[in-house]
Scaffold this motif. Structure first.
Motif, short mmCIF file in Angstrom:
data_model
loop_
_atom_site.label_atom_id
_atom_site.label_comp_id
_atom_site.label_asym_id
_atom_site.label_seq_id
_atom_site.Cartn_x
_atom_site.Cartn_y
_atom_site.Cartn_z
N HIS B 28 0.87 -1.19 0.00
CA HIS B 28 0.00 0.00 0.00
C HIS B 28 0.90 1.22 0.00
O HIS B 28 1.56 1.51 0.99
CB HIS B 28 -0.88 0.04 1.26
N THR B 29 0.92 1.95 -1.09
CA THR B 29 1.81 3.09 -1.17
C THR B 29 1.04 4.32 -1.66
O THR B 29 -0.19 4.32 -1.68
CB THR B 29 3.04 2.75 -2.05
N LYS B 35 -3.23 4.04 3.79
CA LYS B 35 -2.34 2.90 3.52
C LYS B 35 -2.31 1.94 4.71
O LYS B 35 -2.52 0.75 4.57
CB LYS B 35 -0.91 3.39 3.25
N SER B 36 -2.04 2.50 5.89
CA SER B 36 -2.00 1.67 7.10
C SER B 36 -3.41 1.24 7.48
O SER B 36 -3.64 0.09 7.86
CB SER B 36 -1.38 2.45 8.26
N ALA B 39 -4.47 -1.63 5.62
CA ALA B 39 -3.73 -2.83 6.04
C ALA B 39 -4.33 -3.40 7.33
O ALA B 39 -4.49 -4.62 7.47
CB ALA B 39 -2.25 -2.49 6.26
N VAL B 133 1.84 -7.52 8.94
CA VAL B 133 1.70 -6.13 8.50
C VAL B 133 3.00 -5.41 8.86
O VAL B 133 3.32 -5.25 10.04
CB VAL B 133 0.50 -5.42 9.17
N ASP B 135 4.26 -2.16 8.85
CA ASP B 135 3.74 -0.81 8.70
C ASP B 135 4.86 0.22 8.60
O ASP B 135 5.75 0.24 9.44
CB ASP B 135 2.83 -0.50 9.91
N GLU B 136 4.79 1.05 7.57
CA GLU B 136 5.79 2.10 7.33
C GLU B 136 7.18 1.51 7.09
O GLU B 136 8.20 2.15 7.36
CB GLU B 136 5.81 3.13 8.48
N THR B 138 8.45 0.92 4.20
CA THR B 138 9.12 1.45 2.99
C THR B 138 10.23 2.44 3.38
O THR B 138 11.20 2.57 2.64
CB THR B 138 8.14 2.18 2.07
N VAL B 165 1.93 -7.68 4.09
CA VAL B 165 1.50 -6.36 3.63
C VAL B 165 2.52 -5.33 4.07
O VAL B 165 2.85 -5.26 5.26
CB VAL B 165 0.12 -5.96 4.22
N THR B 167 3.42 -1.20 4.07
CA THR B 167 2.84 0.11 3.82
C THR B 167 3.91 1.21 3.87
O THR B 167 4.97 1.02 4.46
CB THR B 167 1.74 0.48 4.85
N GLU B 184 -2.17 2.20 -4.82
CA GLU B 184 -1.67 3.54 -4.53
C GLU B 184 -2.82 4.38 -4.01
O GLU B 184 -3.87 4.47 -4.64
CB GLU B 184 -1.08 4.15 -5.80
#
Lengths: 204, 204
Positions: B28-29, B35-36, B39, B133, B135-136, B138, B165, B167, B184
């Motif tokens: 999820h970007t 995004k979160s 998720a 998940v 999360d964050e 990326t 997943v 995000t 996106e």
């Protein structure tokens, strides 16, 4: 960052606190999955705040039950039993709304959609919920079953502090114009492109 | 419609069932919130399937707790007490991972991110969760703290049936290329544009 910083301070005569506490109309639209999922994710935050949550699914399928329904209703039970979080109601159009006398697989979906919307306007007037998730509600508007202008007006005039999230593809321009926050879920890549099928836990 | 229909059937020698049950890497970007949230919405479905869920938040803030954490952990308790749904673990980098000896507000976030990723690789090898998940996640890749190529390789070789997943903004091209499903989240309209601030229940 969660707190967020405004890009500009408007000359609307409101205090920061008033702006902060503004009830929001949120729209999740676009062609990609994630619209409803993100709305139900918001319901998790609302639950944690102790807000009464009302989910209204404008879906034709009578028996279909997504995992989020079971999970959010379980959180509603936690609230009933322990007082933690908020109460959760989940209503589906499918074979007729739970409160309706018209039920069964042969129901008129256009009439059922209008009936759902009428009930929501009553609840908004009564300030019944703090978060409303109107799932797949863009379609009854797209198909002309429910008048977009009427929806926008009713939402603009809703009393108190009630947040409303509407999901579905092809949100009407009037709805987007009226909304405070609009997210479009865009497909970059989807496994069904390469022949994969939906699977449990992911698609439902 | 939930079941979905493939647009094409690939010549990959797999049966429909094998394709259906393929473990997915989901990203999820995009610049928009959701995004979160989406998720964590997926985690609701996973919980309903009884899947063991592991959330790993690669956030710098030590004390920040989003509503989803409390709500999903409450579902984890429902599982422990009644056997319904699945178990939920929630770990935050913040002031040091729960399993780490290095804790406190002065921790080195680059090292903490690498430590988080090492733990995730161990759990993937052990097939500890069915839904991860990250999360964050990326950002540690973007900032060069964790090597993207290493992440992509580890995920490509993960055993069994584990969905992941990831995000965060600015997902690396290699990660997008490796992913099965990429959404996106695009901003159409956001209240902070007009000077509103974040508010409880909505932003956290």
């Amino acid at each position: 960052m969660p707190q967020g910083k405004p890009e500009a301070v408007p000359e609307d005569g409101l205090t920061t606190r008033q702006r902060r506490n503004r009830p929001l109309l949120i729209v999740h639209t676009g062609p990609m999955k994630g619209k409803s999922t993100a709305a139900f994710g918001l319901a998790l935050r609302a639950w944690n705040q102790g807000w009464p949550i009302g989910v209204f699914q404008f879906v034709k399928a009578a028996k279909w039950k997504v995992g989020e329904e079971t999970a959010l209703l379980a959180l509603g039970e936690v609230h009933e039993q322990t007082g933690r979080g908020g109460p959760v109601e989940w209503h589906k159009m499918g074979a007729g709304w739970s409160w309706s006398r018209k039920q069964g697989t042969e129901i008129d979906h256009a009439e059922a959609a209008r009936e759902g919307w009428r009930e929501i306007t009553r609840r908004l007037a009564d300030e019944r919920h703090t978060l409303y998730v109107l799932d797949e509600f863009t379609y009854p508007m797209k198909w002309g079953w429910v008048d977009v202008g009427e929806v926008v007006e009713a939402l603009a005039n809703r009393p108190g502090h009630q947040h409303v999230v509407i999901t579905g593809r092809d949100a009407a321009p009037e709805l987007v114009a009226a909304a405070d926050l609009v997210t479009e879920m865009t497909k970059v890549k989807h496994p069904m492109d390469t022949g994969a099928k939906g699977q449990k836990g992911i698609e439902w």
